[in-house]
Design a protein around this motif. Structure first.
Motif: not given
Length: 180
Positions: A24-27, A66-70
């Motif tokens: 969750t929260g990661a792509k 990976f986190d898209e926001n990062d």
């Protein structure tokens, strides 16, 4: 062979879906998922006649995520290094159009295309000090000194009708920069 192929496809698909649900929260991109069969055991031996055949199979799935926001923050940082001092890319103004991933050991190599709407580079802390306790007309004049600024809109929160100036406390001033 058909049983093994069918069960492998079903198990691998389920493992991918479970992995994506847990992250969750990661792509997770399919190309960054590594699946290996850890156990494959038939209940009958080769050439043994049987009306029913059972296959016990286990798969292990791992992925680099990976986190898209990062990623957007990293893209903005790298883009800003290549830009002049008058404009900048902000993570909230970056749209990732296409991305592919390739696992390289413990690293994930990402390639793709993105679109960044550039905004004027503004030192917000300095600008807050300049406009504190000023009238809306003075604020517009100060902000529009930057040639890249096309319009200035001032909103008060809470909206109190008799307030006619910007707060004295610069901590109560926020900016929202938008692109066309």
């Amino acid at each position: 062979d058909r049983l093994e192929k069918s069960l492998t496809e079903t198990t691998v698909t389920r493992a991918r879906e479970d992995l994506k649900n847990k992250a969750t929260g990661a792509k997770i991109l399919d190309s960054a998922i590594n699946i290996k069969i850890t156990k494959k055991q038939f209940d009958k031996k080769l050439d043994e006649e049987a009306a029913l055949l059972t296959l016990d199979m286990e798969v292990e799935a791992e992925a680099l995520v990976f986190d898209e926001n990062d990623l957007k923050k990293l893209i903005a940082e790298n883009t800003n290094k290549a830009l002049d001092t008058t404009s900048q890319a902000r993570p909230e103004n970056i749209e990732i159009i296409e991305i592919t991933a390739k696992a390289q050991g413990a690293n994930l190599a990402l390639t793709g295309n993105f679109r960044a709407n550039l905004v004027p580079r503004i030192d917000e802390e300095d600008l807050k000090v300049q406009i504190a306790a000023k009238s809306p007309k003075e604020v517009r004049s100060i902000i529009k000194q930057n040639s890249q600024v096309s319009d200035v809109l001032i909103n008060y929160s809470p909206n109190i009708p008799f307030i006619t100036s910007i707060p004295r406390d610069s901590e109560k001033i926020t900016f929202k920069i938008e692109t066309d």
